[in-house]
Design an enzyme around this catalytic site. Structure first.
Site: not given
Ligand code: BES
Ligand code: ZN
Length: 631
Positions: A300, A324-325, A328, A347, A402, A410
């Site tokens: 995002e 989703h993005e 954010h 999230e 991570d 989520y």
């Molecule tokens: N902010 C997250 C991506 C993220 C989280 C990057 C933690 C690094 C560490 C992003 O908004 C996200 O949640 N992306 C998901 C997609 C979403 C539809 C659930 C993904 O990348 O799968």
């Molecule tokens: Zn996210």
């Protein structure tokens, strides 16, 4: 006095239960971001409680031949503690060439600095000695080719095959691998940047593009304070096409047509979200569709979402990732988790908002299908999680954030908000959320800040409804409360009926009523099948539905998991092709995990991974190494 009491309370770690007794006026006196700085972020060495970075000015050259970003970062600082004489920053694998300080903002003199020992998770603290009146610090540095937050792509890894490509991914704690700064989501900064890629390539950032002035390169500015994990950069052969008034898509020319078609509803999504939660505060909303090695689904980055090309299914069926993005832009970018413990504030809220956007644009049925899949996936994942990781306010101390990331923040977070909506009523809850985004706009807050706001602005007015919410259980206990909402999908009930027809031998696959099934229905169908299928069943499904050649990356992935589990060799070439061309962790990790469950599978995993690894992002390499090399 009140402030000291609050501090003592926080320091004792007595979290919600005991803080409850404090007069709420105390919190208002302190900005939440400052509160957290004093309580500490377990994932940053920085010292914002003494000296706080307010602005970052980047000047970077993009050196593809050496796979290095080289230049300087000039930090505007503010003393938060009188007389403080050291600035502590986060770094990882940075080569620090020089540090300088300035008292007037234009004349710089050398400053003493020391790079501490490097911790595997946190990187190395960079300590800079400040002259008494210093207002700016300039650090000359370069990144390392293996920087955890930067991926350098060879031309062969791009769609056009002619030019190299580079992109960053800063969340959670990777900004420090390409910028020396206070890498905590509790420290918000504005930023400016001058980026110099090779002459024929375009640079984009999570910021406003400045009209080109003189000389080479691109200039950007972000005038709203953002946490460092939202600073992002990409450079390559990147074209642009407008989608709507405020929306557009950036991608390689070869991908443009497909991307623009898939993302054509973006402007509608912005409008729908504004209607629910108030004005979009970031000016433009553009999307950068990256090459397939992008390690996550979407990121995002303000004004410029970064997205995987695996959402380009041809039928807009995977655009909930964009919802989703985009969401954010309210939950996460406006109101930000102050530490990675509070990640569910980003999230969980965003997953809830995402579903509301999907409902507004594609209808309740689609929304309920996605919510049902989300809950299924959550339950599946929780079956293998330790209790401690099923808690929304998770303890991540000593761990790489991570690694601590699961579906819990989520999906459990979204279910919690859904229960609030269902209990207090949509109208009241929508008003509450709108007020929440307004109240904490451009601030970083903790779980405790949210709970205090929730009690004061929703619970206190409606005590009998509030008594139906097991708040403490949602936030501090593993698993799901018994009263957790249960999404309902009639369409899925029909899918299950069809699957049973087939499994019970009543109807051959080719005769099942699957006409018009959406991606979500197919995913549910595949998930609903028993773990073990025999060779004839696998062949029958493949012949009836062309599963092995499915172009939809999510459906293909589900099918490949099933194929590995049931040793369906006809799908192996596709499996290898899939794993060597896609780097999105969510899609590839389950395939490796399934492979390493058997000795032959392990062998296949190592063989494929040897080919695929060089094309993966450093973060994905680390994650897949753990699966393939440990076993
Ligand atoms: N902010 C997250 C991506 C993220 C989280 C990057 C933690 C690094 C560490 C992003 O908004 C996200 O949640 N992306 C998901 C997609 C979403 C539809 C659930 C993904 O990348 O799968
Ligand atoms: Zn996210």
């Amino acid at each position: 006095m009140k402030v000291t009491r609050l501090l003592v309370c926080l320091l004792l770690g007595l979290f919600v239960m005991s803080c409850r007794n404090l007069s709420t006026g105390a919190v208002k006196d302190l900005r939440p971001a400052d509160v957290i700085a004093q309580t500490g972020d377990a994932h940053s060495y920085s010292n914002p409680e003494q000296v706080r970075v307010r602005h970052v000015d980047l000047d970077l050259e993009v050196l593809f031949d050496r796979k290095v970003l080289k230049g300087s970062s000039t930090l505007t600082i503010e003393r938060t503690q009188a007389g403080a004489d050291t600035l502590k920053l986060d770094t990882r694998d940075l080569k620090i060439i020089k540090a300088e300080a300035s008292t007037d903002g234009s004349n710089f003199t050398p400053a003493q600095f020391a790079l501490g020992n490097s911790d595997k998770i946190l990187g190395a603290p960079l300590t800079i000695q400040l002259p008494p009146q210093a207002t700016k610090v300039r650090i000359e540095y370069e990144t390392s080719p293996g920087a955890s937050g930067v991926q350098w792509l060879e031309p062969a890894q791009t769609a056009g095959k002619k030019h190299p490509y580079v992109f960053t991914q800063s969340e959670a704690i990777h900004a420090r691998s390409w910028i020396p700064l206070q890498d905590s989501p509790g420290v918000r900064v504005t930023y400016t940047a001058h980026i110099r890629p090779p002459e024929n390539l375009r640079a984009v950032m999570s910021a406003e593009v400045e009209p080109q002035t003189r000389g080479f390169g691109y200039r950007f500015k972000m005038t709203q304070p953002v946490p460092p994990y939202l600073i992002a950069l990409a450079a390559g052969d990147i074209a642009f096409k407008p989608l709507g008034e405020r929306t557009g898509v950036y991608t390689e020319p070869a991908m443009m047509e497909k991307a623009a078609r898939e993302l054509e509803d973006t402007e509608k999504m912005v409008v729908a979200t504004e209607k629910l939660y108030g004005p979009y505060r970031w000016g433009r909303y553009d999307i950068l569709v990256l090459p397939p090695s992008f390690p996550i689904g979407g990121m995002e980055n303000p004004r410029l979402t970064f997205a995987t090309p695996t959402i380009l299914a041809g039928d807009k069926s995977l655009v909930s990732l964009i919802a989703h993005e985009l969401a954010h832009s309210w939950s996460g970018n406006l109101v930000t988790n102050a530490t990675w413990r509070d990640f569910w504030l980003n999230e969980g809220f965003t997953t809830y908002l995402e579903r509301r956007i999907i409902e507004a644009i594609y209808g309740r049925e689609r929304e309920e299908m996605e919510a049902t899949l989300g809950l299924q996936n959550l339950k599946e994942e929780m079956a293998d999680l330790p209790d401690a990781d099923e808690i929304l306010h998770v303890d991540l101390k000593g761990r790489d954030p991570d690694e601590g990331f699961t579906l819990v923040p989520y999906e459990k977070g979204a279910l919690f908000l859904r229960q609030l909506e269902e209990t207090f009523g949509r109208e009241r809850f929508d008003q509450f959320l709108k007020g929440y985004f307004e109240r904490f706009a451009f601030q970083s807050i903790t779980t405790a800040d949210f709970i205090e706001y929730l009690k004061k602005n929703l619970f206190d007015q409606n005590p009998q409804l509030a008594s139906q919410i097991p708040l403490d259980e949602w936030i501090t206990k593993p698993g799901l409360p018994a009263s957790a909402p249960k999404p309902q999908s009639d369409a899925f009930a029909k899918v299950e009926a069809q699957a049973k027809e087939w499994l019970e031998g009543k109807t051959p696959a080719a005769k099942l009523q699957t006409g018009g099934w959406s991606t979500q229905e197919w995913l549910h169908f595949l998930k609903f099948l028993p773990q073990q299928l025999n060779a004839n069943q696998m062949k029958e499904l493949d012949q009836a539905f062309g599963m092995t050649k499915a172009g939809n990356a999510e459906i293909a992935q589900q099918w490949l998991v099933i194929s590995i589990r049931n040793k369906y060799e006809a799908a192996y070439p596709r499996l290898e092709d899939y794993l060597t061309s896609i780097g999105r962790q969510k899609l590839i990790k389950p395939l490796y995990e399934e492979l390493v469950k058997t000795p032959e599978g392990k062998l296949r995993a190592s063989k494929i991974y040897a080919k695929a690894r060089p094309g993966y992002h450093p973060i994905a390499q680390t994650a897949v190494d753990k699966i393939v090399k440990k076993t």
